[in-house]
Scaffold this active site. Structure first.
Site, PDB file in Angstrom:
ATOM      1  N   HIS A 176     -19.899 -38.298  -0.879  1.00 60.09           N
ATOM      2  CA  HIS A 176     -20.711 -38.864   0.179  1.00 60.09           C
ATOM      3  C   HIS A 176     -20.403 -40.314   0.374  1.00 60.09           C
ATOM      4  O   HIS A 176     -20.420 -40.742   1.530  1.00 60.09           O
ATOM      5  CB  HIS A 176     -22.260 -38.774  -0.462  1.00 60.09           C
ATOM      6  CG  HIS A 176     -22.642 -37.288  -0.162  1.00 60.09           C
ATOM      7  ND1 HIS A 176     -24.101 -37.388   0.325  1.00 60.09           N
ATOM      8  CD2 HIS A 176     -22.421 -36.181  -0.446  1.00 60.09           C
ATOM      9  CE1 HIS A 176     -24.201 -35.958   0.373  1.00 60.09           C
ATOM     10  NE2 HIS A 176     -23.380 -35.382  -0.062  1.00 60.09           N
ATOM     11  N   HIS A 319     -18.543 -27.338  -5.289  1.00 63.83           N
ATOM     12  CA  HIS A 319     -19.655 -26.689  -5.542  1.00 63.83           C
ATOM     13  C   HIS A 319     -19.279 -25.634  -6.911  1.00 63.83           C
ATOM     14  O   HIS A 319     -20.471 -25.016  -7.037  1.00 63.83           O
ATOM     15  CB  HIS A 319     -20.161 -25.943  -4.435  1.00 63.83           C
ATOM     16  CG  HIS A 319     -20.814 -26.741  -3.441  1.00 63.83           C
ATOM     17  ND1 HIS A 319     -21.377 -26.354  -2.226  1.00 63.83           N
ATOM     18  CD2 HIS A 319     -20.947 -28.183  -3.498  1.00 63.83           C
ATOM     19  CE1 HIS A 319     -21.916 -27.415  -1.629  1.00 63.83           C
ATOM     20  NE2 HIS A 319     -21.407 -28.632  -2.208  1.00 63.83           N
TER      21      HIS A 319
HETATM   22  C1  HEM Z   1     -20.273 -28.709   4.426  1.00 67.54           C
HETATM   23  C2  HEM Z   1     -20.139 -29.219   3.425  1.00 67.54           C
HETATM   24  C3  HEM Z   1     -21.160 -29.838   2.341  1.00 67.54           C
HETATM   25  C4  HEM Z   1     -22.536 -29.543   2.300  1.00 67.54           C
HETATM   26  C5  HEM Z   1     -23.341 -29.301   3.419  1.00 67.54           C
HETATM   27  C6  HEM Z   1     -22.906 -29.823   1.191  1.00 67.54           C
HETATM   28  C7  HEM Z   1     -24.410 -29.961   0.826  1.00 67.54           C
HETATM   29  C8  HEM Z   1     -24.619 -30.179  -0.674  1.00 67.54           C
HETATM   30  C9  HEM Z   1     -26.139 -29.776  -0.891  1.00 67.54           C
HETATM   31  C10 HEM Z   1     -27.471 -29.788   0.078  1.00 67.54           C
HETATM   32  C11 HEM Z   1     -26.192 -30.119  -2.187  1.00 67.54           C
HETATM   33  C12 HEM Z   1     -27.534 -30.068  -3.217  1.00 67.54           C
HETATM   34  C13 HEM Z   1     -28.029 -31.486  -3.361  1.00 67.54           C
HETATM   35  C14 HEM Z   1     -29.208 -31.462  -4.196  1.00 67.54           C
HETATM   36  O1  HEM Z   1     -30.185 -30.671  -3.936  1.00 67.54           O
HETATM   37  O2  HEM Z   1     -29.480 -32.369  -5.044  1.00 67.54           O
HETATM   38  C15 HEM Z   1     -25.108 -30.401  -2.798  1.00 67.54           C
HETATM   39  C16 HEM Z   1     -24.536 -30.473  -3.960  1.00 67.54           C
HETATM   40  C17 HEM Z   1     -23.207 -30.850  -4.464  1.00 67.54           C
HETATM   41  N1  HEM Z   1     -22.334 -31.078  -3.634  1.00 67.54           N
HETATM   42 FE1  HEM Z   1     -22.025 -30.641  -1.906  1.00 67.54          FE
HETATM   43  N2  HEM Z   1     -21.759 -30.039   0.102  1.00 67.54           N
HETATM   44  C18 HEM Z   1     -20.749 -30.044   0.986  1.00 67.54           C
HETATM   45  C19 HEM Z   1     -19.533 -30.304   0.514  1.00 67.54           C
HETATM   46  C20 HEM Z   1     -19.144 -30.754  -0.656  1.00 67.54           C
HETATM   47  C21 HEM Z   1     -18.121 -31.242  -1.296  1.00 67.54           C
HETATM   48  C22 HEM Z   1     -16.746 -31.197  -0.162  1.00 67.54           C
HETATM   49  C23 HEM Z   1     -18.121 -31.631  -2.365  1.00 67.54           C
HETATM   50  C24 HEM Z   1     -17.029 -32.240  -3.496  1.00 67.54           C
HETATM   51  C25 HEM Z   1     -15.788 -32.400  -3.153  1.00 67.54           C
HETATM   52  C26 HEM Z   1     -19.455 -31.244  -2.728  1.00 67.54           C
HETATM   53  C27 HEM Z   1     -19.970 -31.713  -4.178  1.00 67.54           C
HETATM   54  C28 HEM Z   1     -21.105 -31.259  -4.517  1.00 67.54           C
HETATM   55  C29 HEM Z   1     -21.706 -31.319  -6.014  1.00 67.54           C
HETATM   56  C30 HEM Z   1     -20.783 -31.375  -7.220  1.00 67.54           C
HETATM   57  C31 HEM Z   1     -23.093 -30.931  -5.877  1.00 67.54           C
HETATM   58  C32 HEM Z   1     -23.867 -30.738  -7.101  1.00 67.54           C
HETATM   59  C33 HEM Z   1     -24.665 -32.100  -7.498  1.00 67.54           C
HETATM   60  C34 HEM Z   1     -25.611 -31.919  -8.656  1.00 67.54           C
HETATM   61  O3  HEM Z   1     -25.446 -31.054  -9.465  1.00 67.54           O
HETATM   62  O4  HEM Z   1     -26.350 -33.087  -8.762  1.00 67.54           O
HETATM   63  N3  HEM Z   1     -20.021 -30.851  -1.664  1.00 67.54           N
HETATM   64  N4  HEM Z   1     -24.080 -30.446  -1.731  1.00 67.54           N
END
Ligand code: HEM
Length: 427
Positions: A176, A319
């Site tokens: 982010h 993810h």
């Molecule tokens: C279209 C692209 C993406 C969308 C819409 C998206 C959306 C989200 C959402 C909604 C969450 C949940 C947040 C929460 O409820 O705490 C999340 C978690 C996460 N995202 Fe994404 N994400 C995207 C791409 C990415 C990318 C490219 C990465 C890393 C390179 C990433 C890494 C993560 C990680 C590691 C989590 C887990 C966070 C945790 O466990 O606290 N995301 N993402």
């Protein structure tokens, strides 16, 4: 209004009943063990308290075995006698207090809308200050001295080994921070600006990641932007993923990055009009991607930075670790008031892992996506966002999903390349 009337009627009834009961049997003072200093064994439940009282008890000078009251007990017993005498004067306020707290509170709660929970637990989104991150002064500038990159890596590794859940939060923080760039105006990128943007809806929950990183940043002596990029990389390594070299030298932003793109990328699909609406899932409008983007939307969003299809699919593999907040378990009262304030309900819901093994950086994300696509996934093995399944539904993206599912090393190599590009955005 009728509820309030009922509350006052009940309060009145309670007062009368309690007054009657009390006038028959009020003897609370004698029940207090601390008042009864004449008894040889003073029974007091709390161990610390008992020791304190025993220490203060003395035997009478005349050799008698009656313990004398300590000053503390004397005061207590006098208070008891006084209050026994004055208990009638105290009766009314005491009863009012007892009744109002025990009866009125639940009744008032019925009459009022359910209480909402403040989330995220920090400053509101509006009114960014230009003098620094809006929620406090604890975020210091880099000192130029410190443990450096290796120190940051060691500290993150230690953190993750103690609590694996921090890995996901740190990787998401790095994503982010870096991705929020408006290519049109040239503003934003991997610049630590996330510290200014934690109140934004799309960044909810990231305050915790910044919080755990704060001491590591202070100790490391790197800029916030470098600390975040290194921490994201180390979070991957510590979860079993590849080691990703991070170039240092990013400067920290003094203002938040733009939240919206100057010009949205992509076009709404007029051909898919249903019920008078347009399908706009291919349009990226914000600097953080939305979970409702379709495959065109993902390409439009990431394509601005030069990411290839293969790199987009690899990045989405982030993810493979972590969890998202769901509405499972959110109380009904909160769900009823979802509306614009749905974010306030999220902390009350369950955090669901994207995959069954959310603490290990592996290629399982792709394997589960393929199982999902084949409709042969076991329920509960994976929970995907709409933007996750997009990469297996789209033919061109699915080729890479299959390749990464078959070859974990290929996934690691491509992720490394894509992450390096990610944390170089705008730097
Ligand atoms: C279209 C692209 C993406 C969308 C819409 C998206 C959306 C989200 C959402 C909604 C969450 C949940 C947040 C929460 O409820 O705490 C999340 C978690 C996460 N995202 Fe994404 N994400 C995207 C791409 C990415 C990318 C490219 C990465 C890393 C390179 C990433 C890494 C993560 C990680 C590691 C989590 C887990 C966070 C945790 O466990 O606290 N995301 N993402």
């Amino acid at each position: 209004m009728p509820r309030f009337k009922a509350a006052w009627l009940l309060l009145f009834g309670c007062t009368v009943l309690e007054a009657y009961r009390s006038s028959m049997s009020l003897n609370w003072c004698a029940e207090q063990p601390v008042c009864d200093y004449r008894r040889p064994h003073v029974r007091i439940e709390q161990p610390g308290f008992r020791r304190r009282i025993r220490g203060r008890m003395t035997l009478a000078d005349d050799g008698g075995d009656k313990p004398q009251p300590s000053p503390l007990q004397e005061v207590s017993s006098r208070a008891c006698r006084d209050s026994s005498m004055d208990r009638r004067t105290l009766l009314l306020p005491a009863l009012f207090f007892a009744c109002s707290s025990s009866l009125l509170r639940p009744l008032e709660a019925l009459a009022q809308p359910p209480r909402t929970v403040m989330w995220p637990p920090f400053a509101p989104t509006s009114g960014y200050s230009r003098d620094g991150p809006p929620w406090g002064r604890k975020f210091r500038a880099p000192t130029g001295t410190g443990t450096g990159e290796q120190g940051v890596r060691r500290a993150v590794s230690d953190l993750v080994s103690k609590d694996y859940k921090t890995a996901g939060a740190l990787l998401r923080l790095a994503f982010h921070d870096a991705i929020s760039r408006d290519t049109e105006s040239g503003e934003g990128g991997a610049n630590g600006s996330i510290l200014w943007e934690l109140g934004r809806q799309e960044n909810y929950g990231l305050y915790g990641a910044v919080d755990v990183l704060e001491p590591i940043h202070s100790m490391g002596g790197l800029s916030w932007a470098d600390t975040i990029a290194v921490a994201g990389s180390q979070a991957v390594t510590s979860s079993g993923g590849p080691y990703i070299q991070v170039q240092l030298g990013r400067e920290d932003a003094k203002v938040p990055d733009p939240q919206n793109l100057t010009r949205p990328v992509g076009k709404c699909d007029e051909a898919l009009v249903a019920g008078g609406g347009r399908d706009c899932r291919g349009v990226a409008e914000k600097t953080i991607p939305g979970a409702g983007l379709n495959s065109d939307g993902l390409r439009n969003f990431f394509g601005r930075f030069g990411f290839s299809d293969e790199e987009v699919v690899a990045l989405m593999g982030g993810h493979t670790i972590g969890r998202f907040s769901s509405l499972l378990g959110v109380p009904k009262e909160c769900l009823r008031n979802l509306g614009d304030r749905w974010l306030e309900c999220l902390p009350l819901g369950e955090r669901l892992p994207f995959t069954k093994d959310p603490d290990s950086f592996t290629n399982s994300y792709y394997k589960y996506l393929l199982l999902w696509y084949d409709r042969s996934i076991t329920p509960g093995d994976a929970h995907f966002l709409p933007s996750d399944v997009v990469i297996v539904v789209d033919d061109a993206f699915r080729r890479h999903v299959q390749a990464f599912a078959d070859d974990e090393k290929l996934f690691f190599r491509t992720f490394e390349k894509a992450y390096t590009r990610l944390v170089s955005i705008g730097a």
